[in-house]
Design a protein around this motif. Sequence first.
Motif, mmCIF file in Angstrom:
data_model
loop_
_atom_site.group_PDB
_atom_site.id
_atom_site.type_symbol
_atom_site.label_atom_id
_atom_site.label_comp_id
_atom_site.label_asym_id
_atom_site.label_seq_id
_atom_site.Cartn_x
_atom_site.Cartn_y
_atom_site.Cartn_z
ATOM 1 N N LEU A 140 1.968 -0.776 -5.535
ATOM 2 C CA LEU A 140 2.687 -0.786 -4.521
ATOM 3 C C LEU A 140 3.595 0.765 -4.171
ATOM 4 C CD1 LEU A 140 4.008 -1.894 -1.893
ATOM 5 C CD2 LEU A 140 5.354 -2.670 -3.522
ATOM 6 N N VAL A 141 2.841 1.708 -3.610
ATOM 7 C CA VAL A 141 3.275 2.687 -3.425
ATOM 8 C C VAL A 141 4.712 2.809 -2.938
ATOM 9 C CG1 VAL A 141 2.327 5.607 -3.131
ATOM 10 C CG2 VAL A 141 0.561 3.543 -3.127
ATOM 11 N N ILE A 142 5.461 3.228 -3.138
ATOM 12 C CA ILE A 142 6.827 3.267 -1.906
ATOM 13 C C ILE A 142 7.626 4.897 -1.969
ATOM 14 C CG2 ILE A 142 9.842 3.676 -2.392
ATOM 15 C CD1 ILE A 142 7.548 0.616 -2.493
ATOM 16 N N GLY A 143 8.040 5.380 -1.393
ATOM 17 C CA GLY A 143 8.233 6.932 -0.709
ATOM 18 C C GLY A 143 9.454 7.078 -0.613
ATOM 19 N N THR A 144 9.997 8.036 -0.991
ATOM 20 C CA THR A 144 11.990 8.189 -1.028
ATOM 21 C C THR A 144 12.580 8.665 0.289
ATOM 22 O OG1 THR A 144 11.959 8.691 -2.428
ATOM 23 C CG2 THR A 144 11.418 6.704 -2.827
ATOM 24 N N GLN A 145 13.802 8.778 0.078
ATOM 25 C CA GLN A 145 14.087 9.392 0.810
ATOM 26 C C GLN A 145 14.852 11.535 0.323
ATOM 27 O OE1 GLN A 145 18.122 7.967 1.621
ATOM 28 N NE2 GLN A 145 17.375 7.133 3.261
ATOM 29 N N ASP A 146 14.509 11.113 -0.872
ATOM 30 C CA ASP A 146 14.454 12.226 -1.632
ATOM 31 C C ASP A 146 13.226 12.371 -2.508
ATOM 32 O OD1 ASP A 146 13.736 10.971 -3.660
ATOM 33 O OD2 ASP A 146 15.699 10.502 -5.197
ATOM 34 N N GLY A 147 12.349 12.475 -1.645
ATOM 35 C CA GLY A 147 10.985 13.000 -1.595
ATOM 36 C C GLY A 147 9.931 12.460 -3.173
ATOM 37 N N VAL A 148 10.525 12.013 -4.041
ATOM 38 C CA VAL A 148 10.164 10.789 -4.523
ATOM 39 C C VAL A 148 8.901 9.960 -4.194
ATOM 40 C CG1 VAL A 148 9.722 9.507 -6.814
ATOM 41 C CG2 VAL A 148 11.375 11.417 -6.245
ATOM 42 N N VAL A 149 7.879 10.757 -4.632
ATOM 43 C CA VAL A 149 6.502 8.941 -4.489
ATOM 44 C C VAL A 149 7.008 8.170 -5.934
ATOM 45 C CG1 VAL A 149 4.405 8.483 -3.811
ATOM 46 C CG2 VAL A 149 5.520 10.260 -3.104
ATOM 47 N N ALA A 150 6.596 6.985 -6.290
ATOM 48 C CA ALA A 150 6.744 6.070 -7.034
ATOM 49 C C ALA A 150 5.503 5.149 -6.890
ATOM 50 C CB ALA A 150 8.251 5.491 -7.181
ATOM 51 N N VAL A 151 4.906 5.002 -8.271
ATOM 52 C CA VAL A 151 4.132 3.821 -7.921
ATOM 53 C C VAL A 151 4.368 3.047 -8.954
ATOM 54 C CG1 VAL A 151 1.544 3.792 -7.997
ATOM 55 C CG2 VAL A 151 2.074 5.805 -7.447
ATOM 56 N N TRP A 152 4.388 1.384 -8.038
ATOM 57 C CA TRP A 152 5.577 0.276 -9.094
ATOM 58 C C TRP A 152 3.725 -0.553 -8.883
ATOM 59 C CZ3 TRP A 152 9.553 -1.104 -10.957
ATOM 60 C CH2 TRP A 152 10.842 -0.134 -10.278
ATOM 61 N N ASP A 153 4.100 -0.609 -10.559
ATOM 62 C CA ASP A 153 2.687 -1.691 -11.099
ATOM 63 C C ASP A 153 2.759 -3.122 -10.745
ATOM 64 O OD1 ASP A 153 0.915 -3.593 -12.743
ATOM 65 O OD2 ASP A 153 0.500 -2.081 -14.331
ATOM 66 N N THR A 154 3.326 -3.734 -9.897
ATOM 67 C CA THR A 154 3.558 -5.001 -9.603
ATOM 68 C C THR A 154 3.542 -6.346 -10.987
ATOM 69 O OG1 THR A 154 2.046 -5.746 -8.404
ATOM 70 C CG2 THR A 154 3.740 -4.768 -6.992
ATOM 71 N N GLU A 155 2.474 -6.086 -10.902
ATOM 72 C CA GLU A 155 1.935 -6.680 -12.366
ATOM 73 C C GLU A 155 3.300 -6.811 -13.999
ATOM 74 O OE1 GLU A 155 -1.843 -7.023 -13.965
ATOM 75 O OE2 GLU A 155 -2.648 -8.850 -13.137
ATOM 76 N N GLU A 156 2.908 -5.623 -14.198
ATOM 77 C CA GLU A 156 4.215 -5.501 -15.326
ATOM 78 C C GLU A 156 5.678 -5.579 -14.635
ATOM 79 O OE1 GLU A 156 2.259 -3.041 -17.461
ATOM 80 O OE2 GLU A 156 0.479 -3.549 -17.869
ATOM 81 N N GLU A 157 5.506 -5.656 -12.896
ATOM 82 C CA GLU A 157 7.104 -5.050 -12.579
ATOM 83 C C GLU A 157 7.504 -3.721 -13.603
ATOM 84 O OE1 GLU A 157 8.949 -8.968 -12.760
ATOM 85 O OE2 GLU A 157 6.932 -9.633 -11.720
ATOM 86 N N GLN A 158 6.957 -2.798 -13.623
ATOM 87 C CA GLN A 158 7.249 -1.239 -13.523
ATOM 88 C C GLN A 158 6.964 -0.069 -13.233
ATOM 89 O OE1 GLN A 158 6.723 -0.847 -18.358
ATOM 90 N NE2 GLN A 158 4.198 -1.005 -18.280
ATOM 91 N N VAL A 159 7.827 0.955 -13.369
ATOM 92 C CA VAL A 159 6.493 1.836 -12.586
ATOM 93 C C VAL A 159 5.718 2.924 -13.524
ATOM 94 C CG1 VAL A 159 7.252 4.006 -12.063
ATOM 95 C CG2 VAL A 159 8.986 2.613 -11.826
ATOM 96 N N ALA A 160 4.352 2.647 -12.137
ATOM 97 C CA ALA A 160 3.668 2.990 -13.484
ATOM 98 C C ALA A 160 3.116 4.895 -12.779
ATOM 99 C CB ALA A 160 2.469 2.995 -12.637
ATOM 100 N N HIS A 161 3.793 5.421 -12.346
ATOM 101 C CA HIS A 161 3.581 6.865 -12.308
ATOM 102 C C HIS A 161 5.339 6.983 -10.844
ATOM 103 C CE1 HIS A 161 -0.236 7.080 -13.625
ATOM 104 N NE2 HIS A 161 -1.267 6.290 -12.523
ATOM 105 N N ILE A 162 5.538 8.620 -11.847
ATOM 106 C CA ILE A 162 6.387 8.789 -10.592
ATOM 107 C C ILE A 162 5.798 10.587 -10.418
ATOM 108 C CG2 ILE A 162 8.856 10.139 -10.247
ATOM 109 C CD1 ILE A 162 9.277 7.066 -11.434
ATOM 110 N N LEU A 163 5.797 9.982 -8.664
ATOM 111 C CA LEU A 163 4.687 12.056 -8.865
ATOM 112 C C LEU A 163 5.879 12.475 -8.103
ATOM 113 C CD1 LEU A 163 2.022 9.367 -7.087
ATOM 114 C CD2 LEU A 163 2.006 10.185 -9.293
#
Length: 1542
Positions: free
Chosen positions: A861-884
Amino acid sequence: MDAEREALQSTAYPEVQTFCQKHGLMFEVVDLRWGIRNSEATEHMTTELCLEELDRCRKTSIGPAFVALLGDQYGPCPVPTLIEEKEWEALGAQLTSKPRDLELVARHFRRDENAVPPTYLLQSLGSSEARGPEEATLTSVLHAGAQEARRLGLLSQEQWRRHHWSVIEWEIDRGLLSWTDGDQGATVFLREIQDLNKHILEDCALKMVDRLPDGCLDTDAQNLLSGLKGRIADTQPGVLKAHHLPWSRDLVNPKNKAHARYLKELGEQFVARANHQVLEHLRELEAGRQDLAWLYQEVRHHLGLSAEANRAFCGRQELLAQLGQRLRQSDSHPHSPLVLFGPPGIGKTALMCKLAEQIPGLLGRKTVTVLRLLGMSQMSSDARSLLQSLCFQVCLAYGLPLPPAQVLEAHARVVQFFHTLLHTVSCRNFESLVILLDSMDDVDSIRHTRRVPWLPLQCPPRIHLILSACSGRQGILDTMQQTLTDPEAYWEVKPLSGNQGQEMVQLLLAASRRTLSPGQTELLWASLPECGHPGRLRLAFEEARKWASFTIPAPLASTAKEAMHQLCARLEQTHGQLLVAHVLGYIVSSRHGLSEAELKDVLSLDDEVLQAVYRDWTPPSKELLRFPPLLWVRLRRDLGHCLARRPVHGFTLLAMAHRQLAEVVQERYLSGAERARTHGVLADFFSGAWSQGIKKLITLPLVGKPLNLDRMVAPQPLWFSDTVANLRKLTELPHHLVHSGRLEELKQEVLGSMNWISCRGISGGLESLLGDFDLYAPHLDCPEVGLVREALQLCRPAVELRGLGESAWRGAQNWFRMCPHPVLIPLAGFLQPPGGPLRATLTGCHKGVTAMAWSVEEKLLVIGTQDGVVAVWDTEEEQVAHILTGHTGEVKYVKVFAKGMFALSASKDHTLRLWNLLSGQEKFTIWDGDSKHPIQPETWSLHLDETEKVVYLATGSKVSAWNLETAELVFHILGDPSDRWLLTAVLASRATLLAVSQHGVVSLWSSATGKPQGRRPLSGIKEETPTCGVSVQKQEKMVTGFSKGSICLISPEGDRLLEKLPEAVRFLVVSEDESLLAAGFGRSVRIFLADSQGFHRFMATDLEHEDIVETASFGPENNLIVTGSRDALIQVWSVSEQGTLLDILEGVGAPVSLLAWGGALVATASQQSSSFKVWDLTSVQKPRVGTPFLDRTGLTAVSHNGSYVYFPKIGDKNKVTVWDLAEGEEKDALDTSNEVRCLEVAQQANLLFTGLVSGVVLVFPLNSRQDVMCIPPPEARKAINCMALSQDEKHLAIAYDSIVLVLDISPGDPCPVIDGPIYTFYTQLPETLSSVAVLADYRVIYGMTNGDLFLYECANSKVFPLEAHGSRVTCVQVSHQEQLAVSGSEEALLCLWDLQSCKWRFEMCYTNSYCRGVQCVCFSKDDKYVYAGLKDRSIIVWSVLDGTLLAVQFVHAVVNRIIPTSNGFIAPTRHGYLIRERFQCPSSRASQQDPLKNFKRAVWKVKSRQREELAAATGALQDSRSASAQGRECKLNKRSQVCLLV
């Protein structure tokens, strides 16, 4: 001293062991003479081992390290196992005159030329039968020779002692007398028998003193014993504990009372002394403890291992130089991490350690070097603790703030902190930072994952990350190669050359002061032709160092695996196959290793080992049975460097140092049933099945019958004390239960035990607990365990937010009962249950969510945020896969494409960035801004054409297109700034780009070239502005919504009005197959079905919320639609059932602005929250236990002590649903004929009052089907705002916008009679009434929407204004005695009013960082407390007596109403559950109690009128006495009246 040994073993040791466990220590007794024959106890090798063990105990023990039992025997003098060359020559010179003695000595010693300098080694003395006399003669000869040599000055005092001192004196000297810094945890228990000299010749005393072979008293030994006792008394008198026993013939008889009393006193004295030593040492440690002692210990541990590895390092100079050059070249710009790889044993660890040592020289500048040999300690064995230790060390090295507690509570936050920390260090432009992580394969959490989310794939300048990993098998190297794709990042570690291999072995031999004969050297190199594997060379050295010059060795194995098998075979030959197999099997089978104490306990439970040990002799005790420690110490010595020592949970654990040896042990000893048996014994030990006096049957060979003996193993409770958990049991027991096949025990005693879950959760944290469930739950076919795991997962955000309180876990009811502070005690469950639609609440690494998209194929799940971070979440392991990172402005759009492998993000910083979701690396950046005029556009639109590989971005009056592969600009279109484009669409099949402007002009261009194709105004839309749009590719059209409710179909040929909605169109969405269209307007969503003309209305009724609808999304099969609104509610509707509401879900406490489907999962988020939720909506159509009532209005009423709940019916507000909570179903529906605005229940009279939008109040009897009563409105069509019943339920107040009616309720038959209105009054204010309360004497309190509050006396027509709130008054309640009232407002202000004086007594303002505002309030039945439900989803308890905030409980849902009970309250929630709570308040509250201790950034302030008036009076008195010339007015210090707890 056998009786003393057994007494201590059976009574004293267990007591000290329990004491140590309570302080988090492991108690280990090393008694190498217990359980073995006397001949082995006095063997020369045993003496050396005893002294080595003494040194180990002195080095590692906290508290008692050495205990001696000294009687009247000095003991035999052992023959030295080794005599140095000069000493040999001195002894030989004294024996030349005695050829037979010289020949005896020469026969038993051989010269070893391989020692540097040469030595003489003692040879075997033959069988145990013949050895006694010969050994005594040899001892006597050496004794005489040493005596003479010493007299001539040829031997030193130390050399003389080797031939005269007994084992006892050697041990006491090593353990006590040789130390100059105090007794160091030593104790000597001295047994003195009175009048022993008078009975010296009696037979019973023969074993108590030293005697010569002829039976005479050994006076030399007695003199040496006297000298030893004198030395102890002179140098360390404090350690001497003497016991004086009277002489008797049956002195050692257990029935002798004096002897039994002595043994009892000895045990008690031992316990007292040992416990005292432990406490003293712990106090010293506590006094000198550093804040980050754990970190310093971790760093020292890895530096020590590194120094050891560097001692024999050779070669690799060319590789080191190349690595240094690479580091220097990349130091000033971003670069990839470096990965050193090669097969096991190739020397990667030694190379990493050498790199760490030479980094400053290789870089040519100052550096901070951080080294971790992963898997060699507990903190380096899992990613979470590893990252934490790295963050702490780097922060300390650079003087940066340490990670705060809230960061450490969630792994996702630790990952983000680590990445941010690297960039912070880089920006300081100071010293370079080099982090070396060796053996990535040995990190538990990496070994079983598809990604390494915390690994930075791009290092900023001056930051270097060097990793090592094994090649040649599926592992972490393959995982890293999928994400870290730069081929130049990988460096292969190749074998050493033949010369370098020989140099390495020579270095190792020289360091151990050994050499080899020419023949042995030739054999060594012949066995290792061209071998350049350092691991194999190390094994060969360990074998060769044992060769004496006269040894004829067998050829060595040529491969590492063969060498391991050869090692095992040699150990089996020396120690027995069974013992070697079981010892190595236990060590390898353990999850993290075993301590020596644990291993000896496990061996004491192994019947096969004990039967083999006691095959030829019987154990020394008839009550207990233990494994003889000497046998283990011998085996441990021969294992040497094959054993690694790792600090885990504060203990030192043994593990295999070589991965290949562990594999050989698995293959050789742990196949089939033997593997299950091994894990079974370990499970028995860690479960405590045979501890605490529980005896175990065994049949010993020489006994022939079963014996029921106590194995005296350590007890294994979950908690050693209130604060010390049994961490070893928690980590090891589940592992062994799984692999021994004891799954039922795993289910009952571990994963299904609340005691276990609470202990694991408190001691290791929620992530460790969930990790255990992930590891072991798949082995169980048990849905209940899955529900437990899901329940823990649902707790995760609350735990991360507020910490893990003990009351939530360990013995909750007992904790509540004994709690010294005010506390709310839940009496029933009211949270989201497991098994429902909620999968996870994720948070921790970003601000508000502004964009969201799924990579379904990769489960990301790819998340875009107000502070400009793109976070990629691994929904199977329920943890952040990448902080872009890279964007500097809010992310507006995120698009995932290429089967989920890539994502495109567009930001307000005028950039588009293309990301590889598998590697987390940025492919390119596109700049779309104007450097001269960086104006922020108001409208954004992003389109992706995968077929043509083009991306289109429309911002304001500009449309641009770029090639997705090259990032080259395809075309750039500029429009009219005064008529900017609000909506754009790409009609791919027609290669057309379509845009609609603010003034309703449609523009067309070629989507391939950007050339204009036409421009025209909309024909059917006038004076409306476009608000939203969506393209329909199959119809080659764009559906557009407008500001006055029009929905229009626009195509290149023209446009057509589709529908006219009553309000502005807020959003438009189409289903995946474009067959359905949803239009959101106001509080409603209308569904349309595609047809040949476009779309037509699909449902007769719209889908309605209670607040503005913000977003909607269709399910992948078009059977569901999910809608989200500003009131933070998510509603799930069935499309196939014509809009039936299936479920109401609670968002994250903020307006639901984003919905995204990914397969069966849907993610919901808000721009005002950093959290988002993931739901599995396949369960919404399945029956659930404890089905919640579906109320979305918040207009709930409760009757029959919470048995029934009443609320407006979903889809038909002209009815009231009667919900049976026990059955979880609708019991009835009451027809009101008009929309319901408010509900009240008269509990005593069993009446339901329904206030309608028409102004009518309908009264329904609850216990019968009698006629409904009707109360007409004072004016036609005036909606009712609120109602209230008096506490005695005899009066009813009905409030309209500006009118209040007061009616009487009196008993009647068959139902109560309602009279009135008795009083009617007008507020005569422009504001609207928002809340009302009525008293028994016809006084009415009413609040207004602007915050005004009044008390009105109906009888006298008098109004008393109360001090106003600052915002809408949301609730007003009167106390049961009607002396007080409480009011709450949207500004989270509560006021307690004295109704006699019409003044407030206390004001309390409660705020936190998440939400503000009071929802509902009530008094307790005794009027001592106020219960208030807040809009931040918490409930607070306020003291009426002194205004103190007593308790705060976060209930995860907004409470609609609070109804007091005899000892607490009940309250219906927005989740559809009923809260039942008991409030417990001790009569004397703890003064330091802080109800907000688990609430971050929460503040409460209390003002007291009495204190303010007192302070004002005091200030006035001081002013009157003041002689201030300036005559300044005294102002009240507001801060001094505020109680502020943060």
